[in-house]
Design an enzyme around this catalytic site. Sequence first.
Site, PDB file in Angstrom:
ATOM      1  N   HIS A  37       1.020   6.711  -6.345  1.00 33.68           N
ATOM      2  CA  HIS A  37       1.340   7.871  -7.198  1.00 33.68           C
ATOM      3  C   HIS A  37       0.392   9.043  -6.904  1.00 33.68           C
ATOM      4  CE1 HIS A  37       2.627   4.466 -10.011  1.00 33.68           C
ATOM      5  NE2 HIS A  37       3.751   5.137  -9.836  1.00 33.68           N
ATOM      6  N   GLN A 153      16.113   4.718  -3.489  1.00 36.67           N
ATOM      7  CA  GLN A 153      15.983   5.697  -4.579  1.00 36.67           C
ATOM      8  C   GLN A 153      15.836   7.114  -4.016  1.00 36.67           C
ATOM      9  OE1 GLN A 153      13.463   5.199  -8.225  1.00 36.67           O
ATOM     10  NE2 GLN A 153      11.984   6.371  -7.035  1.00 36.67           N
ATOM     11  N   SER A 185       2.176  -0.936  -5.907  1.00 33.18           N
ATOM     12  CA  SER A 185       3.235  -0.888  -6.913  1.00 33.18           C
ATOM     13  C   SER A 185       2.619  -1.236  -8.261  1.00 33.18           C
ATOM     14  CB  SER A 185       4.313  -1.923  -6.566  1.00 33.18           C
ATOM     15  OG  SER A 185       5.129  -2.171  -7.691  1.00 33.18           O
TER      16      SER A 185
END
Length: 291
Positions: A37, A153, A185
């Site tokens: 992230h 995605q 993850s």
Amino acid sequence: MRTFQQIAELRAHLRAARDDGQTIGFVPTMGALHEGHLSLIRRSCNDCDRTVVSIFVNPTQFGPNEDLDRYPRDLARDSRLCQEEGVDALFVPTVADMYPADADTWVEVPELSKPYEGAHRPGHFRGVATVCAKLFQIVQPHRAYFGQKDYQQLLVIQRMVADLCMPITIVACPTVREPDGLAMSSRNAYLDREEREAAAVLSRALFEAQRLFEAGERSADELRSAMVRVIESEPRARLDYVAIAHPQTLAALETVHDGCVALGAIRIGGTRLIDNVLLGVTLNHQARRPA
Ligand code: AMP
């Protein structure tokens, strides 16, 4: 950094920035932030005047027997990390505001949502596309940052943005990995020590396909069999699928060419893990396998 729960307040804040001619970058997440992230956030902070991060564990992308209730949540830590990275606005909406009881609009990208993750998680991409469409409407970013880690995605979102004429550039960011190759993850937190060790088998299988491709193998069957063999060598891993697919359409292939994607999903104990690599492409688009 300011934190917003209310849609209207975030909008007012961003309107001022936009009217000022500032560019807005957006990183949608479900929180429990890790280096993957943070790599998206850093890229956005580098490219854009303002970066908005959303943290929303989106119920509509979870199936009835999935991990919605136990999905890791740590807003205090996530908020600190965002602050340290120079995020301008953290958006943490409520489920009730994102999905009012009378809401009746869904966004579907049916073809790209059919295989692989879509086949194993019915309704998943409908939930993803819908929440991203809503978040894009709220934030109205110039650019939105997505990880290649969730390859299907990424394609679904790119298709949706193109089909709905959304004036947003989707920026694909390389997969960030642990030293043993495991893709980072939030769900890795579910793994105990032994499961964590076993989990690296998925990236090992994908790297094996990459190695064989680089050595000249062009048969998708051969590459798939090689990946299955690697995964079957790990008794804790149960195979959901491995595949070699066209990088844009995800169509299954017989003959593999440069830029195709190798994808896989396994389960270890109660944890489901996905990963992918591109074949034969040495771009900064893709993290290379560890030496
Ligand atoms: P999530 O919080 O899992 O919904 O992920 C939010 C965003 O971070 C998505 O665009 C993911 O593809 C991206 N992401 C998750 N893990 C990684 C990773 N290991 N490397 C790069 N991006 C990632």
